[in-house]
Design an enzyme around this catalytic site. Structure first.
Site, short mmCIF file in Angstrom:
data_model
loop_
_atom_site.label_atom_id
_atom_site.label_comp_id
_atom_site.label_asym_id
_atom_site.label_seq_id
_atom_site.Cartn_x
_atom_site.Cartn_y
_atom_site.Cartn_z
N ASP A 145 -17.05 7.46 -1.92
CA ASP A 145 -15.77 7.30 -1.23
C ASP A 145 -15.42 8.67 -0.64
OD1 ASP A 145 -13.21 6.47 -0.43
OD2 ASP A 145 -12.35 6.55 -2.46
N GLN A 159 -10.19 -3.96 -3.65
CA GLN A 159 -11.47 -3.41 -3.22
C GLN A 159 -12.52 -3.57 -4.32
OE1 GLN A 159 -12.20 -1.63 -0.06
NE2 GLN A 159 -14.17 -2.28 -0.85
N ARG A 181 0.88 -1.19 0.00
CA ARG A 181 0.00 0.00 0.00
C ARG A 181 0.91 1.22 0.00
NH1 ARG A 181 -5.43 1.61 3.27
NH2 ARG A 181 -6.19 0.14 1.71
N CYS A 229 -16.41 1.97 0.19
CA CYS A 229 -15.25 1.12 0.51
C CYS A 229 -14.80 1.29 1.95
CB CYS A 229 -14.11 1.41 -0.47
SG CYS A 229 -13.49 3.10 -0.38
N ARG A 265 -13.57 -8.42 1.32
CA ARG A 265 -12.13 -8.24 1.06
C ARG A 265 -11.37 -9.52 1.43
NH1 ARG A 265 -10.04 -3.15 1.10
NH2 ARG A 265 -8.16 -4.27 0.48
N HIS A 300 -7.24 0.68 -6.66
CA HIS A 300 -7.50 -0.14 -5.47
C HIS A 300 -8.14 -1.45 -5.95
CE1 HIS A 300 -7.86 -1.19 -1.41
NE2 HIS A 300 -8.72 -0.29 -0.96
N1 NVA Z 1 -9.79 6.87 -1.95
C1 NVA Z 1 -9.49 6.45 -0.60
C2 NVA Z 1 -9.75 4.98 -0.45
C3 NVA Z 1 -9.54 4.48 0.96
C4 NVA Z 1 -9.76 3.01 1.08
C5 NVA Z 1 -8.05 6.78 -0.26
O1 NVA Z 1 -7.18 6.54 -1.11
O2 NVA Z 1 -7.80 7.26 0.83
N1 CP Z 2 -11.32 0.10 2.14
C1 CP Z 2 -10.07 0.06 2.59
O1 CP Z 2 -9.11 -0.21 1.85
O2 CP Z 2 -9.96 0.29 3.93
P1 CP Z 2 -8.62 0.49 4.76
O3 CP Z 2 -8.02 1.80 4.31
O4 CP Z 2 -9.06 0.52 6.19
O5 CP Z 2 -7.69 -0.64 4.48
#
Ligand code: NVA
Ligand code: CP
Length: 302
Positions: A218, A131, A101, A257, A285, A128
């Site tokens: 989101d 997801q 990540r 998400c 997930r 992502h």
């Molecule tokens: N668009 C959000 C998704 C979090 C799971 C982010 O990147 O923070």
């Molecule tokens: N939806 C998602 O990826 O959540 P987290 O940021 O908590 O991993």
């Protein structure tokens, strides 16, 4: 060597295979007879916060017989400037798979190129993928599938979720409408690369959700954008609330998400009314990612 780096690079038939496999794994949770990660260590390299992704991967690795190794980028030399390619070559000799990540998509791709181990994108600024696969599984469970369905995404049309949804629509052929302020719509070079006619972009949130079977949202500000109040201010009329949903299809579902910011991209009442679906989405997930890792472990030559 099999990786999961983006929805963009996936074959549609593999997306469907992962979802089918997740259905089987979900039904058989706790009764597995195969442990494809037995004796393996899979590293999680995270440069951003996480609840769902971290926990679902760690639990999934254990359920498949392996051991997770969580490495925050602050704790390893990567955070002090050691190059991705060196980190990748070290980890490739020590662990069996990597889940990453981070910010730049190119970092995950470089890691995959240099490590020689299966590499999974657990969120970048561009995509992502895990997801989206879990969301598609949820749509299948709730609506029987996505064929002929209209899916809407209301929010930041440039973010990782919106972009991954665009690639999923291109690969699977469902109708997708992105409702986003003009300044946050997918950029022209991205749309040029996407080159598909089943995606509509609008700055009218009501048009985006009109007759939609699935309404997705989101956070307005993604990780790394904290404090961009100017950007956030553009989203005032894009909240998914009961007034907006009046125009959606009669049996629509709402997806998020998570994490959710109630009172911003989604109202408290809509989130609670659709909590069953949204938390099923979060649980999915685990099942999707177990399927992905099991398949990668099978294809791996040790
Ligand atoms: N668009 C959000 C998704 C979090 C799971 C982010 O990147 O923070
Ligand atoms: N939806 C998602 O990826 O959540 P987290 O940021 O908590 O991993």
């Amino acid at each position: 060597m099999e990786h999961l780096l983006s929805i963009e690079a996936m074959y549609p038939q593999n997306m469907v295979k992962y979802i089918d496999h997740a259905v089987t794994l979900k039904t058989r949770r706790g009764k597995h007879e195969e442990f494809p990660l037995e004796g393996q260590v899979w590293a999680l390299l995270f440069s951003k916060s996480s609840t769902r992704t971290r926990v679902s991967f760690e639990v999934g690795i254990r359920e498949l017989g392996g051991s997770p190794l969580f490495l925050s980028s602050n704790d390893i030399q990567l955070g002090r400037g050691e190059p991705i390619k060196d980190t990748a070559r070290v980890l490739g000799r020590l662990v069996h798979g990597a889940i990453i990540r981070t910010f730049a998509q190119s970092d995950v791709e470089e890691f995959a190129d240099y490590s020689g181990i299966p590499t999974i994108n657990a969120l970048t600024d561009d995509e992502h993928p895990c997801q989206i696969l879990a969301d598609l599984l949820t749509i299948r469970e709730k609506l029987g599938g996505w064929d002929g369905r209209k899916i809407a995404f209301v929010g930041d049309g440039c973010n990782n979720m919106a972009r991954s949804w665009c690639w999923a629509a291109k690969h699977l052929g469902f109708s997708l409408t992105i409702g986003s302020p003009e300044a946050c719509q997918p950029p022209a070079d991205f749309l040029g690369r996407l080159d598909t006619s089943n995606i509509t972009i609008t700055s009218d949130p009501a048009e985006a959700v009109a007759d939609a079977d699935v309404v997705n949202t989101d956070a307005w500000l993604s990780m790394g954008q904290e404090g961009q109040t100017g950007k956030e201010a553009q989203f005032g009329s894009y909240q998914v609330n009961s007034a907006l949903l009046q125009g959606a299809a009669p049996n629509h579902i709402v997806l998020h998400c998570l994490p959710a910011y109630r009172g911003k991209e989604i109202s408290e009442d809509v989130l609670e009314q659709h909590a069953d679906t949204i938390f099923q989405q979060a649980e999915n997930r685990l099942h999707i990612q177990k399927g992905i890792m099991a398949r990668m472990a099978k294809h791996r030559v040790l």
